[in-house]
Write an enzyme that holds these catalytic residues in place. Sequence first.
Site, PDB file in Angstrom:
ATOM      1  N   SER A   1       6.788  -2.168  -6.623  1.00 34.86           N
ATOM      2  CA  SER A   1       5.625  -2.950  -6.178  1.00 34.86           C
ATOM      3  C   SER A   1       4.350  -2.137  -6.377  1.00 34.86           C
ATOM      4  CB  SER A   1       5.728  -3.262  -4.675  1.00 34.86           C
ATOM      5  OG  SER A   1       6.971  -3.836  -4.338  1.00 34.86           O
TER       6      SER A   1
ATOM      7  N   ASN B   1      -1.421   1.905  -5.073  1.00 31.48           N
ATOM      8  CA  ASN B   1      -0.206   2.736  -5.074  1.00 31.48           C
ATOM      9  C   ASN B   1       0.920   1.965  -5.737  1.00 31.48           C
ATOM     10  OD1 ASN B   1       1.522   4.937  -4.348  1.00 31.48           O
ATOM     11  ND2 ASN B   1       2.338   3.710  -2.672  1.00 31.48           N
TER      12      ASN B   1
ATOM     13  N   HIS C   1       5.111   1.746  -5.552  1.00 28.17           N
ATOM     14  CA  HIS C   1       6.223   2.131  -4.678  1.00 28.17           C
ATOM     15  C   HIS C   1       7.518   1.585  -5.280  1.00 28.17           C
ATOM     16  CE1 HIS C   1       8.247   3.288  -1.012  1.00 28.17           C
ATOM     17  NE2 HIS C   1       8.865   2.117  -1.043  1.00 28.17           N
TER      18      HIS C   1
ATOM     19  N   ASP D   1       2.902   2.322   2.879  1.00 28.14           N
ATOM     20  CA  ASP D   1       3.535   1.301   2.032  1.00 28.14           C
ATOM     21  C   ASP D   1       3.399  -0.122   2.593  1.00 28.14           C
ATOM     22  OD1 ASP D   1       4.373   3.398   0.402  1.00 28.14           O
ATOM     23  OD2 ASP D   1       6.268   3.620   1.460  1.00 28.14           O
TER      24      ASP D   1
HETATM   25  C1  GRF Z   1       7.683   6.629  -8.923  1.00 25.87           C
HETATM   26  O1  GRF Z   1       8.980   6.174  -8.701  1.00 25.87           O
HETATM   27  C2  GRF Z   1       6.708   5.903  -8.017  1.00 25.87           C
HETATM   28  O2  GRF Z   1       7.088   4.599  -7.742  1.00 25.87           O
HETATM   29  C3  GRF Z   1       6.753   6.734  -6.769  1.00 25.87           C
HETATM   30  O3  GRF Z   1       6.883   8.057  -7.205  1.00 25.87           O
HETATM   31  C4  GRF Z   1       7.510   8.075  -8.481  1.00 25.87           C
HETATM   32  C5  GRF Z   1       6.594   8.827  -9.387  1.00 25.87           C
HETATM   33  O4  GRF Z   1       7.172   9.081 -10.628  1.00 25.87           O
HETATM   34  N1  GRF Z   1       5.587   6.489  -5.950  1.00 25.87           N
HETATM   35  P1  GRF Z   1       6.290   9.722 -11.781  1.00 25.87           P
HETATM   36  O5  GRF Z   1       5.724  11.025 -11.243  1.00 25.87           O
HETATM   37  O6  GRF Z   1       5.215   8.747 -12.145  1.00 25.87           O
HETATM   38  O7  GRF Z   1       7.247   9.965 -12.923  1.00 25.87           O
END
Ligand code: GRF
Length: 229
Positions: A147, A118, A120, A156
């Site tokens: 991260s 993932n 985050h 997370d």
């Molecule tokens: C990103 O900020 C990611 O860190 C979080 O969700 C957002 C997704 O953005 N988990 P995208 O859909 O990849 O533009």
Amino acid sequence: MSQPTRSAGGRHNIVVLISGSGSNLQSIIDNTQNGNIADTTISCVLSNKADAFGLQRARQANIPTHVIDHRQFPDRVSFDQQMIQAIDSYNPELVILAGFMRILSEEFVTHYSGRLLNIHPSLLPKYKGLHTHRRALEDKQAKHGASVHYVTPELDSGAIIMQAQVDVLDGDDEEQLAARVLQQEHRLYPTVVEMVLRQQITLVGDHVLIDGDQLEQPLLLTDDLCVTG
Ligand code: GRF
């Protein structure tokens, strides 16, 4: 614990889960196409939302898509079972969460243990959950970032592999800060995916190893490490 292994065809095979814009998906698509993530096919993009813009990005790249609407299921476990069935039909080495906005059941996370990543938007363990940019600004943090971590059942909280940092600038608002973090995410995620597929990064128990040595703290994304150029 299952570690990624290359598919019989000799190419790496990954599945990406999204719920929204899919800009991280786009960066992974671009970097598989240009070879920065080497010999890798995104075999499917799965979304819980039919209107996720990321699905258009996938179709544009001729990647098969699946929509599994969580609202059609009585509970989280049955939704997750349906996702497992869809994902496993592609037999991926890695399952990549890229803005997938559903909390996953323990069954799902355990099923993909060691091969579920993932991204985050915070320097974990700070700011788990939502509104990370706002909270970093409220706390007057000098540094913020993103991260990439292995996923465990607790939100997370899995072992952190690598982080990208940005300076918080005077006068930053939430949107400006989020945009700068997102730019870094687009460098960070392909870098980690490539290193995990190459098995330069592995997970043993709760510990991340790099080239066989246990990481004492998360790696920091530098120009040297970054695969995106
Ligand atoms: C990103 O900020 C990611 O860190 C979080 O969700 C957002 C997704 O953005 N988990 P995208 O859909 O990849 O533009």
